[in-house]
Design an enzyme around this catalytic site. Structure first.
Site, short mmCIF file in Angstrom:
data_model
loop_
_atom_site.label_atom_id
_atom_site.label_comp_id
_atom_site.label_asym_id
_atom_site.label_seq_id
_atom_site.Cartn_x
_atom_site.Cartn_y
_atom_site.Cartn_z
N GLY A 179 0.83 -1.20 0.00
CA GLY A 179 0.00 0.00 0.00
C GLY A 179 0.87 1.25 0.00
N GLY A 208 0.53 9.03 2.20
CA GLY A 208 1.17 10.32 2.03
C GLY A 208 2.62 10.35 2.47
CG MET A 209 3.74 9.99 6.34
SD MET A 209 4.88 11.34 6.63
CE MET A 209 6.15 10.47 7.54
N GLY A 210 4.74 7.43 2.61
CA GLY A 210 5.62 6.48 1.93
C GLY A 210 4.87 5.28 1.41
CB VAL A 239 3.54 -0.32 3.54
CG1 VAL A 239 3.81 -1.55 4.42
CG2 VAL A 239 3.37 0.92 4.40
CE LYS A 255 4.48 4.88 5.87
NZ LYS A 255 3.21 5.20 6.54
CG ASP A 314 -4.10 9.44 10.14
OD1 ASP A 314 -5.23 9.97 10.10
OD2 ASP A 314 -3.58 8.91 9.14
#
Length: 450
Positions: free
Chosen positions: A20, A23-25, A27, A42, A136
């Site tokens: 998947g 927004g951050m990276g 996986v 990740k 989150d």
């Protein structure tokens, strides 16, 4: 840089497949060479990893996350850098997300929903003790694993939102929200400092969705959802689903978690957990949840009629300022019905003797006037009133530092709650300092109603 199956990161993690992207990276499922262990790897996006100061913060926070050892958290195995790649290796979990469960089943029974929330609170308590705030929490980040003793919750991406703070700080300066708007606390919406009570607000939103099939405010444009969390009363469980029955103690616990002010929420995860355990100790009755396959509700039933709140005693009078006397008179009548002393005032009239000032904003000019008044020390807390569907007005009030926003026509409970809170702060002389990003006026502590 896209990683492909077979590629090796840092000489020890061989990519198996992508799982998947966020927004951050990205996986990936990977094999840790030498140990033969499958991990979730990740890898941060290059534009995130290249943010000034992010690498240092990443290493500090990853070290803290590695200390979080709880059955409901995802264990951190390793972290580091491989040239321009920044990665963190975690335990690979199996099962399905609560989001997938909701899509399939619609709503959960009270015992099941509350039991899962209790498990999440146990993880939050351990994390908050280490100074880690998730930021989150949402159904997509809560994973259910099968266990001989029943369902077990795994909290995913724990702390990675905190890791992103330095990156998000730069982004939010140009107006982009951090986190998922449907589950963000008001203080997080405003870009202020957050603590563990922000996670409790998010969990309250999650519980609302587990029990009713919908989050507190329906999915829509981010600005509309954000403004609703900041200014609109949260619909109770019974209002959202009058066809279902909920224990009064549960209703109270969920609504308390979603209070606009952090100080009005449970003091910590342990306190909220005790409230929910008390719910589980009571016999539960009521309509069964949606059948398997019914799916998530797309609309809201008509709310039940709720009696107006009782009168407010011993409060300073309320001033109403409006360009139109008929609109001002209607608002004065609503305030009087709720037990307030209220009267219409002129634009040049002194305001020192009043406990709150309600300004009916009927355009940009009147909104600007309200913001100017909010900046004056001789003016009581200013609450802007206007159409709930005018999102430009709502966000203008949000950014201008006024005390609160009251949708028109006013809901009696919402009106009483917000005006009473403003009067209380006026009496105590405890108007808080400006919030980050609140603008030059910065008077308000944020929204005050549920």
């Amino acid at each position: 840089m896209r990683l492909v199956p077979g590629q090796v990161v840092a000489g020890r993690f061989q990519i198996v497949r992508a799982l998947g992207e966020g927004g951050m990276g990205v996986v990936h499922e990977a094999e840790q060479l030498g140990l033969g262990r499958r991990v979730a790897l990740k890898v941060m996006h290059p534009h995130v990893a290249s943010t000034p100061g992010f690498v240092e913060r990443f290493h500090r926070e990853a070290q803290v996350l590695a200390r979080l050892r709880h059955p409901g958290s995802v264990e951190v195995y390793d972290f580091g850098a491989d040239e321009e790649l920044l990665f963190i290796a975690m335990a690979l979990v199996s099962g399905e997300s609560l989001e997938a469960v909701l899509l399939r089943e619609g709503v959960l029974s009270v015992p099941r929903a509350v039991g899962l929330a209790v498990q999440v609170l146990e993880v939050l308590g351990a994390a908050h003790a280490l100074g880690i705030v998730h930021r989150d929490l949402k159904p997509a980040n809560l994973f259910l694993e099968s266990h001989p003793e029943g369902e077990r919750v795994k909290v995913l991406d724990f702390g990675l939102a905190t890791l992103s703070e330095s990156w998000h700080t730069r982004i939010t300066q140009v107006g982009t929200a951090v986190g998922t708007p449907g589950f963000m606390s008001p203080e997080q919406m405003r870009g202020g400092l957050v603590d563990g009570r922000s996670d409790l607000y998010a969990l309250g939103c999650v519980l609302h969705e587990l029990l009713t099939g919908s989050p507190p405010f329906p999915v829509g444009p981010s600005v509309e959802v954000s403004a609703a969390h900041l200014y609109r009363p949260v619909p109770s469980l019974r209002e959202a689903r009058p066809d279902l029955s909920f224990p009064a103690r549960l209703e109270s616990a969920v609504m308390r978690a979603m209070e606009k002010l952090p100080t009005a929420r449970p003091v910590d995860a342990a306190a909220m957990r005790e409230e929910l355990l008390a719910v589980l100790a009571e016999p539960v009755s009521g309509a069964p949840p949606a059948r398997r396959g019914e799916g998530k509700k797309t609309g809201r039933p008509t709310p039940r009629e709720v009696a107006p709140p009782g009168p407010v005693v011993g409060s300073a009078p309320v001033a109403v300022l409006s360009e139109r006397t008929d609109a001002g008179a209607r608002l004065v009548e609503s305030l009087t019905t709720c037990g307030f002393q209220a009267r219409f005032v002129g634009a040049a009239e002194p305001l020192l003797g009043f406990g709150a000032l309600l300004v009916i904003a009927e355009g940009r000019a009147s909104l600007a006037r309200a913001r100017e008044l909010a900046a004056r020390p001789d003016v009581p807390p200013v609450l802007v009133c206007g159409p709930a569907e005018d999102w430009e007005l709502v966000t203008g009030a949000l950014e201008g530092g006024v005390f609160d926003f009251i949708p028109l026509p006013p809901d009696p409970r919402d009106l009483t709650r917000k005006v009473s809170r403003a009067q209380k702060l006026k009496r105590q002389g405890s108007l808080p300092p400006p919030l980050p990003g609140a603008g030059p006026s910065g008077r308000g502590p944020g929204p005050t109603g549920r």
